[in-house]
Design a protein around this motif. Structure first.
Motif, PDB file in Angstrom:
ATOM      1  N   ILE A  51       0.830  -1.201   0.000  1.00 48.08           N
ATOM      2  CA  ILE A  51       0.000   0.000   0.000  1.00 48.08           C
ATOM      3  C   ILE A  51       0.868   1.255   0.000  1.00 48.08           C
ATOM      4  O   ILE A  51       0.583   2.245  -0.700  1.00 48.08           O
TER       5      ILE A  51
ATOM      6  N   ILE B 240      -3.079  -1.283  -5.672  1.00 48.79           N
ATOM      7  CA  ILE B 240      -2.955  -2.643  -5.145  1.00 48.79           C
ATOM      8  C   ILE B 240      -2.318  -3.582  -6.173  1.00 48.79           C
ATOM      9  O   ILE B 240      -1.410  -4.352  -5.847  1.00 48.79           O
TER      10      ILE B 240
ATOM     11  N   TYR C   8       1.544  -5.586  -6.211  1.00 47.53           N
ATOM     12  CA  TYR C   8       1.363  -7.028  -6.021  1.00 47.53           C
ATOM     13  C   TYR C   8       1.974  -7.817  -7.168  1.00 47.53           C
ATOM     14  O   TYR C   8       2.742  -8.765  -6.954  1.00 47.53           O
TER      15      TYR C   8
END
Length: 340
Positions: A130, A156, A160
């Motif tokens: 984040i 996000i 990721y």
């Protein structure tokens, strides 16, 4: 196995407007499983029942299936989605049968402990994701995006998937669609890759290795305890499995209503007494083995110490003998020199 085959058959095939006999059979089967869970709660108590991880899995998979049934006629896609999620847990539930195996049981205990480590690791990883996601969004899109959902998705998904090698370099280095090229973007990416793929990944490996080492030392004791719990649960369960368990439950209810006997609805005191004696015997054997190991270890240490002391004394004795011989030899030499 038969239940899983029926579940797979219902899951992978299309749902016609009319309910099929496979769906009816599956629904009845799951309902008998619900009755069995209720029997377990009545046998013990809800607090003890909910602490068991396998019972938690049973509750979740039953909720998923019942939700799927609820969407059966209103939204088939949602119904299939919940049925697919429930199928994952139904298959994982098979591992409970493997827990009594001497080879697989300790491995399942290790996996359960490692899952806790992974959850803690994911929390740390999520915080880092984040943080860098917000930085990406502020640097690449300095004027922001019109769609808030798209912004959150970017914050996000970019960090990721960068963990797995999808770096989004074309988005970081191309001034298109409102994006701004900045020299900070590659530096930020390099820093994030070092933190996520080097630091955090090695942290996860270290955590899992430490957990494996700790559980490995006591794996057999933990497995024996788990096996005993499985034996007790099997002994207290009705003879007939779901869906035939409905007949055992009806029979037990009839016995309690008619007051034909005073023993509990399920299980028998004789078997419980045998299990109690068995547990007591195994506990005494375990304590005896531990005491024997301690005694053997103590005797070994004492034996080693005594051996070392004996060797030191022998060396001192030999040294004294050598000194005595030297003194005697020196005395003779002095005696020979006196007449001269």
């Amino acid at each position: 196995v038969a239940f899983l085959m029926l579940y797979v058959d219902v899951s992978i095939h299309d749902m016609p407007p009319m309910v099929t006999w496979q769906e009816v059979m599956l629904f009845i089967w799951v309902c008998t499983m619900v009755l069995d869970e209720g029997r377990q709660i009545a046998r013990t108590n809800f607090h003890e029942w909910v602490q068991d991880g396998w019972n938690q899995m049973d509750f979740v998979m039953i909720v998923f299936y019942m939700t799927s049934v609820g969407f059966r006629f209103s939204d088939v896609i949602v119904s299939k989605q919940f049925m697919g999620l429930g199928g994952i847990i139904f298959f994982l539930r098979l591992l409970n049968a493997c827990s009594i195996n001497e080879d697989l049981g300790p491995l399942l205990i290790m996996i359960r402990k490692m899952v806790i480590d992974i959850i803690l690791f994911l929390f740390i990883l999520f915080v880092a994701m984040i943080g860098f996601g917000v930085a990406y969004q502020a640097i690449v899109y300095p004027h922001g995006k019109e769609d808030w959902a798209d912004s959150i998705q970017t914050m996000i998904t970019w960090p990721y998937f960068q963990i797995y090698g999808e770096l989004f370099l074309e988005d970081l280095t191309a001034a298109e669609d409102g994006r701004t090229v900045s020299s900070l973007s590659p530096l930020l990416l390099a820093l994030y890759m070092i933190i996520s793929n080097v630091l955090l990944l090695n942290l996860l490996i270290a955590m899992l290795s430490d957990t494996y080492s700790k559980v490995k030392e006591n794996s057999m004791e933990l497995w024996r305890s788990q096996r005993y719990e499985s034996i007790v649960e099997a002994e207290r369960s009705p003879i007939l499995p779901p869906p035939l368990i409905i007949f055992s439950i009806i029979h037990d209810i009839g016995r309690s209503v008619m007051h034909m006997e005073d023993q509990p609805v399920v299980g028998n005191s004789t078997a419980d007494n045998k299990l109690s004696r068995f547990v007591q015997m195994k506990r005494e054997d375990f304590l005896r083995e531990k005491a024997e190991k301690v005694r053997t270890s103590t005797n070994g240490l004492l034996g080693d110490s005594i051996g070392k002391i004996e060797r030191v004394l022998n060396l001192l004795l030999e040294d004294r003998q050598i000194q005595a011989q030297n003194i005697e030899k020196l005395t003779k030499e002095i005696a020979q020199l006196k007449p001269q």
